[in-house]
Design a protein around this motif. Sequence first.
Motif, PDB file in Angstrom:
ATOM      1  N   THR A  22       0.837  -1.211   0.000  1.00  0.00           N
ATOM      2  CA  THR A  22       0.000   0.000   0.000  1.00  0.00           C
ATOM      3  C   THR A  22       0.864   1.250   0.000  1.00  0.00           C
ATOM      4  N   ALA A  23       2.059   1.163   0.566  1.00  0.00           N
ATOM      5  CA  ALA A  23       2.969   2.314   0.618  1.00  0.00           C
ATOM      6  C   ALA A  23       3.690   2.477  -0.704  1.00  0.00           C
ATOM      7  N   GLU A  24       3.801   3.717  -1.165  1.00  0.00           N
ATOM      8  CA  GLU A  24       4.526   4.009  -2.397  1.00  0.00           C
ATOM      9  C   GLU A  24       6.017   4.169  -2.154  1.00  0.00           C
ATOM     10  N   ASP A  25       6.371   4.584  -0.950  1.00  0.00           N
ATOM     11  CA  ASP A  25       7.773   4.833  -0.637  1.00  0.00           C
ATOM     12  C   ASP A  25       7.968   4.663   0.861  1.00  0.00           C
ATOM     13  N   ALA A  26       9.226   4.546   1.271  1.00  0.00           N
ATOM     14  CA  ALA A  26       9.531   4.347   2.690  1.00  0.00           C
ATOM     15  C   ALA A  26      10.873   4.981   3.017  1.00  0.00           C
ATOM     16  N   LEU A  27      11.027   5.345   4.279  1.00  0.00           N
ATOM     17  CA  LEU A  27      12.267   5.923   4.782  1.00  0.00           C
ATOM     18  C   LEU A  27      12.509   5.366   6.180  1.00  0.00           C
ATOM     19  N   VAL A  28      13.772   5.037   6.466  1.00  0.00           N
ATOM     20  CA  VAL A  28      14.148   4.532   7.793  1.00  0.00           C
ATOM     21  C   VAL A  28      15.056   5.552   8.461  1.00  0.00           C
ATOM     22  N   VAL A  29      14.697   5.971   9.686  1.00  0.00           N
ATOM     23  CA  VAL A  29      15.545   6.863  10.478  1.00  0.00           C
ATOM     24  C   VAL A  29      15.820   6.196  11.821  1.00  0.00           C
ATOM     25  N   PRO A  83      -4.409  -0.433  15.588  1.00  0.00           N
ATOM     26  CA  PRO A  83      -4.363   0.016  14.191  1.00  0.00           C
ATOM     27  C   PRO A  83      -3.113  -0.494  13.483  1.00  0.00           C
ATOM     28  N   ASP A  84      -3.204  -0.646  12.175  1.00  0.00           N
ATOM     29  CA  ASP A  84      -2.067  -1.151  11.408  1.00  0.00           C
ATOM     30  C   ASP A  84      -1.727  -0.199  10.266  1.00  0.00           C
ATOM     31  N   ILE A  85      -0.527  -0.360   9.746  1.00  0.00           N
ATOM     32  CA  ILE A  85       0.000   0.537   8.709  1.00  0.00           C
ATOM     33  C   ILE A  85      -0.838   0.471   7.442  1.00  0.00           C
ATOM     34  N   ASP A  86      -1.143  -0.736   6.990  1.00  0.00           N
ATOM     35  CA  ASP A  86      -1.890  -0.913   5.749  1.00  0.00           C
ATOM     36  C   ASP A  86      -3.237  -0.196   5.808  1.00  0.00           C
ATOM     37  N   ALA A  87      -3.969  -0.383   6.900  1.00  0.00           N
ATOM     38  CA  ALA A  87      -5.292   0.232   7.036  1.00  0.00           C
ATOM     39  C   ALA A  87      -5.200   1.747   7.071  1.00  0.00           C
ATOM     40  N   ALA A  88      -4.193   2.277   7.754  1.00  0.00           N
ATOM     41  CA  ALA A  88      -4.048   3.738   7.848  1.00  0.00           C
ATOM     42  C   ALA A  88      -3.739   4.349   6.489  1.00  0.00           C
ATOM     43  N   LEU A  89      -2.908   3.674   5.703  1.00  0.00           N
ATOM     44  CA  LEU A  89      -2.594   4.182   4.373  1.00  0.00           C
ATOM     45  C   LEU A  89      -3.803   4.083   3.446  1.00  0.00           C
ATOM     46  N   ARG A  90      -4.537   2.983   3.529  1.00  0.00           N
ATOM     47  CA  ARG A  90      -5.740   2.839   2.711  1.00  0.00           C
ATOM     48  C   ARG A  90      -6.789   3.880   3.089  1.00  0.00           C
ATOM     49  N   ALA A  91      -6.789   4.280   4.360  1.00  0.00           N
ATOM     50  CA  ALA A  91      -7.766   5.276   4.818  1.00  0.00           C
ATOM     51  C   ALA A  91      -7.393   6.683   4.384  1.00  0.00           C
ATOM     52  N   GLY A  92      -6.146   6.878   3.900  1.00  0.00           N
ATOM     53  CA  GLY A  92      -5.802   8.174   3.346  1.00  0.00           C
ATOM     54  C   GLY A  92      -4.648   8.910   3.976  1.00  0.00           C
ATOM     55  N   ALA A  93      -3.902   8.296   4.889  1.00  0.00           N
ATOM     56  CA  ALA A  93      -2.753   8.983   5.469  1.00  0.00           C
ATOM     57  C   ALA A  93      -1.713   9.274   4.396  1.00  0.00           C
ATOM     58  N   ASP A  94      -1.139  10.472   4.424  1.00  0.00           N
ATOM     59  CA  ASP A  94      -0.028  10.773   3.512  1.00  0.00           C
ATOM     60  C   ASP A  94       1.205   9.991   3.942  1.00  0.00           C
ATOM     61  N   VAL A  95       1.483   9.994   5.231  1.00  0.00           N
ATOM     62  CA  VAL A  95       2.573   9.177   5.765  1.00  0.00           C
ATOM     63  C   VAL A  95       2.116   8.548   7.077  1.00  0.00           C
ATOM     64  N   ALA A 132       5.373  12.728  -0.470  1.00  0.00           N
ATOM     65  CA  ALA A 132       5.518  13.108   0.933  1.00  0.00           C
ATOM     66  C   ALA A 132       6.788  12.503   1.534  1.00  0.00           C
ATOM     67  N   VAL A 133       7.032  11.229   1.261  1.00  0.00           N
ATOM     68  CA  VAL A 133       8.222  10.573   1.817  1.00  0.00           C
ATOM     69  C   VAL A 133       9.491  11.200   1.259  1.00  0.00           C
ATOM     70  N   GLN A 134       9.501  11.514  -0.031  1.00  0.00           N
ATOM     71  CA  GLN A 134      10.678  12.133  -0.633  1.00  0.00           C
ATOM     72  C   GLN A 134      10.919  13.529  -0.075  1.00  0.00           C
ATOM     73  N   ARG A 135       9.850  14.252   0.201  1.00  0.00           N
ATOM     74  CA  ARG A 135      10.002  15.570   0.820  1.00  0.00           C
ATOM     75  C   ARG A 135      10.709  15.443   2.170  1.00  0.00           C
ATOM     76  N   ILE A 136      10.338  14.414   2.917  1.00  0.00           N
ATOM     77  CA  ILE A 136      10.959  14.175   4.221  1.00  0.00           C
ATOM     78  C   ILE A 136      12.410  13.719   4.048  1.00  0.00           C
ATOM     79  N   ALA A 137      12.622  12.804   3.099  1.00  0.00           N
ATOM     80  CA  ALA A 137      13.948  12.225   2.910  1.00  0.00           C
ATOM     81  C   ALA A 137      14.991  13.253   2.469  1.00  0.00           C
ATOM     82  N   THR A 138      14.562  14.294   1.752  1.00  0.00           N
ATOM     83  CA  THR A 138      15.502  15.296   1.249  1.00  0.00           C
ATOM     84  C   THR A 138      15.645  16.495   2.170  1.00  0.00           C
ATOM     85  N   HIS A 139      14.935  16.479   3.292  1.00  0.00           N
ATOM     86  CA  HIS A 139      15.077  17.577   4.249  1.00  0.00           C
ATOM     87  C   HIS A 139      16.459  17.501   4.898  1.00  0.00           C
ATOM     88  N   PRO A 140      17.106  18.627   5.158  1.00  0.00           N
ATOM     89  CA  PRO A 140      18.451  18.610   5.753  1.00  0.00           C
ATOM     90  C   PRO A 140      18.544  17.829   7.068  1.00  0.00           C
TER      91      PRO A 140
END
Length: 469
Positions: free
Chosen positions: A134-141, A298-310, A333-341
């Motif tokens: 369901t997720a289009e992109d991911a970032l690990v911090v 709550p789970d990740i898949d359901a939250a994304l299907r419900a419309g969460a940007d991240v 949205a994920v790329q915006r976060i990933a490229t933040h300083p």
Amino acid sequence: MVESDPRRSIPRTDTLLALPEVIAAGETLSQTTIKTIIAEVQSVVRAGEISVAEVAPTIISRLGSRSASSLTPVLNATGILVHTNLGRAPLSPAARQAVLDASGYVDVEMDLVTGKRSKRGTGAKAALLRTCPTAEDALVVNNGAAALLLAVTALRGRGSAVGSATGSGLAYGSTAGPDLTAASGTAVVSPTDIIVSRGELIEIGAGFRLTDLMTTTGARLHEVGTTNRTHLTDYANAIGPESASLLKVHTSNFRVEGFTSTVEVSELRGLADEHNLPLIVDLGSGLFTHDDVLPDEPDIDAALRAGADVVIVSGDKLLGGPQAGLILGRSDAVQRIATHPLARAMRTDKLTLAALEATITHTGNPVHDALHIDPDELRRRTGTLAEAVGATVVPHDGRVGGGGAPGVPLPGWAVELPEDCAAVLRTGDPAIVTRVHQGRCLVDLRCVPAAEDDRIAAAITRVLDSRHD
């Protein structure tokens, strides 16, 4: 004639350093560590706790038993799966092997085919996206708090022009500062308000508050609703020129019961679209998909299907991996976060990436196994332990712990011992951490590998025998 104090004859440090056993210890321990142990023993003898004759044997013993770090491995017999004080999730065998494999030189940022630099964490990212399509992109911090900090900093809504109803405003996700000028010459405000329900303002362990974390970014929290009831209209009425984002936080470490009302992610999605605001959902607990054992979690898949940007979760809770903050969602949205300083300051290391990927791609997850343990097998093991030590089996509910499902019991059993056994077991070898409750020491095997049952039985037997001496 006054006798000389025997402590005056404590061996000198250079004499102790010359002992063959101490010299041999220098092959694995640093000189600083060895000198520290010698100084500690010298202090103990000066305090009169041991005799001068015991100095050398004590130093040799301590050097021989010195572990690689000051952390002591423990057996978790509390029945709490995600025990923050015990390091949260224990790593799976595959994750441990992955950490060992990654401890040397690895291709964490190199393409071995081309010999050129590559992106960090591509394997872990691919594993996350395969597990959660369901997720289009991911970032690990490096942890969940870092993920939330990055998200609310990097994702900002449109804003509006000051003093002008027709100002051009900021594009979604802009990280620009507050002193911009629109094409018309009108000053534009960088939105700062994070709209969040009062019932979701969380304090976690050691007095750490998510509210304080978010305000360090320069953002302001726009609290809506009440502790027990928040409605969609509360969010709608709060939206204005300075609104930056809508935030929904899963209350993973407490529950509000009774006369309550919350707003679902799907409802907030419509509001976010209407006002061009990002919708950030912090779930914390880390379930990829629904789990029948925890029906309300709550789970990740359901939250994304419900419309969460991240969606933001922690890697070391119900996911059962290493400490990490996972951000999954829309690619823009994920790329915006990933490229933040700030993302550079919060990036994770090769060991975490290796352990995370192995956790996701392999079976045998200890947290999952403890959550789904066969009740008959747990009852049998508990009974066998009780019989071996001459104790009683009592009903005992386990808990998920800080990782989620607050207040949800995990029915099981424990071996009941006298309360004073807890401290002795905790400081023994092996170190066994039990639950002390209502004047009893309770040994719950839910989170204990079955292979350790005999060691626990032997340790309890020693403790009970010593009480009778």
